[in-house]
Design an enzyme around this catalytic site. Sequence first.
Site, PDB file in Angstrom:
ATOM      1  N   HIS A 139       0.826  -1.212   0.000  1.00 16.36           N
ATOM      2  CA  HIS A 139       0.000   0.000   0.000  1.00 16.36           C
ATOM      3  C   HIS A 139       0.855   1.255   0.000  1.00 16.36           C
ATOM      4  O   HIS A 139       0.762   2.101  -0.877  1.00 16.36           O
ATOM      5  CB  HIS A 139      -0.955   0.006   1.198  1.00 16.36           C
ATOM      6  CG  HIS A 139      -1.978   1.095   1.119  1.00 16.36           C
ATOM      7  ND1 HIS A 139      -1.723   2.385   1.532  1.00 16.36           N
ATOM      8  CD2 HIS A 139      -3.249   1.086   0.651  1.00 16.36           C
ATOM      9  CE1 HIS A 139      -2.805   3.130   1.323  1.00 16.36           C
ATOM     10  NE2 HIS A 139      -3.736   2.357   0.789  1.00 16.36           N
ATOM     11  N   GLU A 169       0.794   3.924  -3.064  1.00 16.09           N
ATOM     12  CA  GLU A 169       0.619   5.330  -2.714  1.00 16.09           C
ATOM     13  C   GLU A 169       1.914   6.028  -2.321  1.00 16.09           C
ATOM     14  O   GLU A 169       1.878   7.073  -1.681  1.00 16.09           O
ATOM     15  CB  GLU A 169      -0.425   5.463  -1.602  1.00 16.09           C
ATOM     16  CG  GLU A 169      -1.808   5.007  -2.054  1.00 16.09           C
ATOM     17  CD  GLU A 169      -2.907   5.428  -1.110  1.00 16.09           C
ATOM     18  OE1 GLU A 169      -2.602   6.052  -0.074  1.00 16.09           O
ATOM     19  OE2 GLU A 169      -4.073   5.115  -1.405  1.00 16.09           O
TER      20      GLU A 169
END
Length: 255
Positions: A139, A169
């Site tokens: 992530h 991200e």
Amino acid sequence: MSLAILLAAYGSRQAGARAAVERLRERVRAAYPDTVCAVAYTSRAVRHHLNRNGETADSVPAALDKLRGQGFRRVALLSLHIVPGEEYSGMTEAAAASDLRVELSGPLMADERDVERVADILAARFPSDGGEAVLFMGHGGAHPGNALYLRLDEALRRRDPGLHLGLLESEPGIEVLRDRLLAQGTRSVLLLPFLFGAGYHATQDLAGDGPDSWRGRLTQAGLNCRVELKGAGDYPELVDLWLAHLRRAVDRLAA
């Protein structure tokens, strides 16, 4: 009253990712058959969605309050996150604010030793055989705990130059990984989510049919991609690491 165990996951609307939480919960129940094991979700959006559909989905503070109401005074709180990021920080704050004795354990990679253990497991399970590279999608984010993802990427490549970890991200993102793979002469890639469960990020951002998914971008670059939609919680060896964290928390409560 005896202690309780609380599992805290980010959560997902996807049935497969939620099933991974339940399978880990069954492992916990088997290891501690006389102990209550509750589940909390740290994502407000996931809680809202599940509650709107009539399902119980507590935050960590709400779950701790429920356990207090049931008479528990000691709780082993296991983070089912991958690194100690923003979600883990919120759990730490909830544990500190509770008047229960809460021992916090996890996440999967809490320190450098955990990174090396995870790298050993992933390198053994997913060798880059036959010229096919392996790319895990984590992530990522702006929290300092994100640095452990970078350590894992380095540790994987030390073991096998065909293993890579990219982040959704933060960096290294898919563009960096695409260029790295092409520079190595890679032609085929196995894509895997490095998230607890194979939820939306796995099915859409990693494996989606659109041109902006990781699979779409790599395919446009001329790479052949195949996808295995299993999260970290689906691999017993990684679950063993989470359970080892939990065992230490339970032992501290028993001391």
